[in-house]
Enzyme design. Sequence first.
Site, PDB file in Angstrom:
ATOM      1  N   ARG A  33       0.835  -1.213   0.000  1.00  0.00           N
ATOM      2  CA  ARG A  33       0.000   0.000   0.000  1.00  0.00           C
ATOM      3  C   ARG A  33       0.862   1.253   0.000  1.00  0.00           C
ATOM      4  NH1 ARG A  33      -3.280   0.164   4.846  1.00  0.00           N
ATOM      5  NH2 ARG A  33      -1.576  -1.045   5.691  1.00  0.00           N
ATOM      6  N   ASN A  51      -6.460  -2.435   2.678  1.00  0.00           N
ATOM      7  CA  ASN A  51      -6.520  -3.871   2.874  1.00  0.00           C
ATOM      8  C   ASN A  51      -7.969  -4.324   2.949  1.00  0.00           C
ATOM      9  OD1 ASN A  51      -3.732  -4.227   2.994  1.00  0.00           O
ATOM     10  ND2 ASN A  51      -3.661  -4.052   5.216  1.00  0.00           N
TER      11      ASN A  51
END
Length: 104
Positions: A33, A51
Amino acid sequence: MRRKLGRTVRKRNDPVIRLNLWVAGRVQGVGFRWWTRTHALELGLVGVAKNLPDGRVAVVAEGERQACERLRDAIRAGESPGSVAEVVEQWCDARGGLQGFREA
């Protein structure tokens, strides 16, 4: 799109589009990320990488189509941390309301 003093400046006639990606593989807990956010900001995109409970990462990016394609291609090419097994994509009109690019 052109760069000016480290910032991306959009031309007035560049269409803005939204790209949704669902990325499967070993993509949680490996810096995926963070890498996505950094790369998206370099491309002048706004959005989020978050997520999902099933182990995937959802990426929402808005900006110039070419920049969105470059982000998608970099993710598919395995340039990111971890190991990408599958990328599902969806294109749609930009919705706006996004500022910066964040990790969630």
